[in-house]
Design a protein around this motif. Structure first.
Motif, short mmCIF file in Angstrom:
data_model
loop_
_atom_site.label_atom_id
_atom_site.label_comp_id
_atom_site.label_asym_id
_atom_site.label_seq_id
_atom_site.Cartn_x
_atom_site.Cartn_y
_atom_site.Cartn_z
N ILE A 139 50.24 47.80 45.06
CA ILE A 139 50.63 46.40 45.01
C ILE A 139 50.13 45.82 43.68
N GLN A 140 50.58 44.62 43.37
CA GLN A 140 50.23 44.05 42.06
C GLN A 140 49.66 42.64 42.22
N VAL A 141 48.69 42.31 41.37
CA VAL A 141 48.14 40.95 41.40
C VAL A 141 49.14 40.01 40.71
N ILE A 142 49.56 38.97 41.44
CA ILE A 142 50.54 38.02 40.89
C ILE A 142 49.84 36.77 40.39
N ASP A 143 48.82 36.33 41.15
CA ASP A 143 48.22 35.03 40.84
C ASP A 143 46.71 35.13 41.02
N LYS A 144 45.96 34.81 39.96
CA LYS A 144 44.50 34.75 40.12
C LYS A 144 44.15 33.28 40.25
N LYS A 145 43.79 32.85 41.44
CA LYS A 145 43.60 31.41 41.70
C LYS A 145 42.17 30.97 41.45
N GLU A 146 41.25 31.92 41.64
CA GLU A 146 39.83 31.66 41.38
C GLU A 146 39.25 32.98 40.92
#
Ligand code: PLP
Length: 424
Positions: free
Chosen positions: A308-315
């Protein structure tokens, strides 16, 4: 999780996790290549791991017992390619519905056992139509009666067995018939022309060790002493089911994201040795029959992974991935622990971080930590050993389902390409 349970839970050893990390990182280039060529998310199937597991399982039991047959429990992973590979490695297929029976026939399985409660008339007819390849494991007296009405004009008798209930308490009472009624069942089955009674089946799930299976083998051995000689002569097989836990044991989360629990499992060689001993001393000295086995999880668990892939780093400690847990069909990682491995930026150190999927539900959890130097948008994460009871349970919910790519030494193949090269 309650404090009491945590007090009793053994901590996971560093070495067990390191083995998994080492084998995943060794193939990192292949996995990253798969995402580059086929996109993310992906199920990665490793046919060679599957075939090796099949060989190890078969060898373990063959070296202990003279007559065995192995049937892959298709419910544990219903990707036809997986059953196809197992058939080519000498396995039969254990199916539990008409849908699974059709899938087994489509990959040219020649030896199929069909068990499960509540079979419909249509499913019974399918078993009858394919009687040269199928043994029907009946689940009740009612099912036997329904079958009787369908077997009038057969060219060849249909081979049947009966499932025995080995756990009459709680919800497990739904399976099979009580041992105390075996004699009645046999007499009713014997009186029906066109069916041929050949065997018994029982199954228990989630065995970290063979103790529960052995306990029932002992009970069955005692009961068989009361059965008539013609019944014992008719018995061609005893199917002792599946339920073998993979050797790494059961991994569970704790409240601390960097601490995990591991319940140890016995090796398959130990299962085989102890089960064979129990079968020989309780049953096989009196009844000369084949022992059938129906492993699912043990065979396919380690042969499939998720990328899977990281789409959004929110924190700093919260990322959202492109895939949701609809790809595995249940809220697995709220209780089960599997490492989240950052293939794009690996380090043999686990760091706390909420790794969450992109579904509109807070229960969409991959893990509470990852192995890596850091985590960033675009990073490819691997969740290893997701071959059992995930792919079969995947659901089309909000997000699309990933494709499967087979990774072999000779290269990467889509499902269709792989099917062609294996001639299914
Ligand atoms: C009758 C039967 N056989 C075999 C299996 C496979 O069990 P496992 O995947 O745990 O080996 C199951 C699983 O539920 C089952 O119900």
């Amino acid at each position: 999780m309650t404090g009491n349970r945590e007090n009793r839970m053994p901590a996971m050893s560093k070495s067990s996790i390191e083995t998994v990390l080492a084998s995943s990182i060794q193939k990192k280039k292949t996995y990253l290549e798969a995402v580059k060529s086929h996109g993310s998310p992906l199920y990665i199937l490793e046919p060679e791991v599957l075939a090796q597991k099949a060989r190890q399982f078969k060898n373990a039991f063959e070296s202990e017992l003279s007559k065995i047959k192995c049937y892959f429990a298709m419910k544990s992973n219903n990707m036809p390619l997986i059953s196809g590979i197992l058939v080519q490695n000498g396995f039969g297929i254990d199916v539990s519905s008409g849908l699974e029976l059709a899938a087994a026939l489509s990959i040219n399985a020649e030896d199929i056992v069909f068990s499960g409660p509540g079979k419909t008339e249509k499913e019974l007819l399918m078993a009858i139509e394919n009687s040269s390849k199928t043994t029907l494991l009946l689940d009740s007296f009612g099912e036997l009666k329904r079958l009787e009405k369908l077997v009038h004009d057969l060219d060849r008798p249909l081979a049947v067995g009966v499932r025995l209930n080995n756990n009459p308490t709680g919800l497990w009472r739904k399976f099979g018939i009580p041992l105390s009624r075996l004699s009645d069942f046999y007499n009713e089955a014997k009186a029906i022309p066109n069916i041929c009674f050949k065997g018994l089946q029982f199954h228990s799930s989630w065995n970290l060790e063979p103790d529960r299976q052995i306990e029932f083998i002992e009970i069955l051995g005692t009961h068989l002493k009361t059965m008539p000689e013609d019944f014992l002569n008719a018995l061609e097989f005893i199917d002792i089911g599946g339920g073998y836990w993979p050797p790494q044991g059961e991994w569970l989360v704790s409240e601390n994201p960097l601490e995990h629990y591991a319940l140890p499992a016995q090796s398959i060689e130990s299962f085989a040795g102890r089960l064979a001993q129990a079968l020989k001393s309780n049953i096989l000295h009196r009844v000369d029959c084949t022992i059938c086995l129906e492993p699912g999880r043990w065979i396919c668990n380690d042969a499939m992974h998720l990328l899977i892939q990281v789409i959004d780093k929110k924190e700093e400690d919260l990322v959202i991935t492109d895939a949701g847990t609809n790809t595995i069909g249940w809220e697995r990682f709220e209780s089960d622990y599997f490492p989240v491995i950052n293939l794009s930026n690996f380090e043999n150190r686990e760091r706390p971080c909420h790794i969450l999927g992109s579904l509109c539900t807070p229960h969409d959890v991959w893990g509470y930590a990852y192995f890596g130097k850091s985590i960033s948008e675009g990073d490819i994460l691997m969740i290893p050993m997701q071959g059992a009871y995930t792919y079969s349970l995947r659901q089309q919910f909000i997000k699309p389902l990933p494709r499967v790519v087979a990774a072999e030494e000779r290269g990467l193949f889509t499902e269709t390409e792989f099917q062609k090269t294996w001639n299914f």
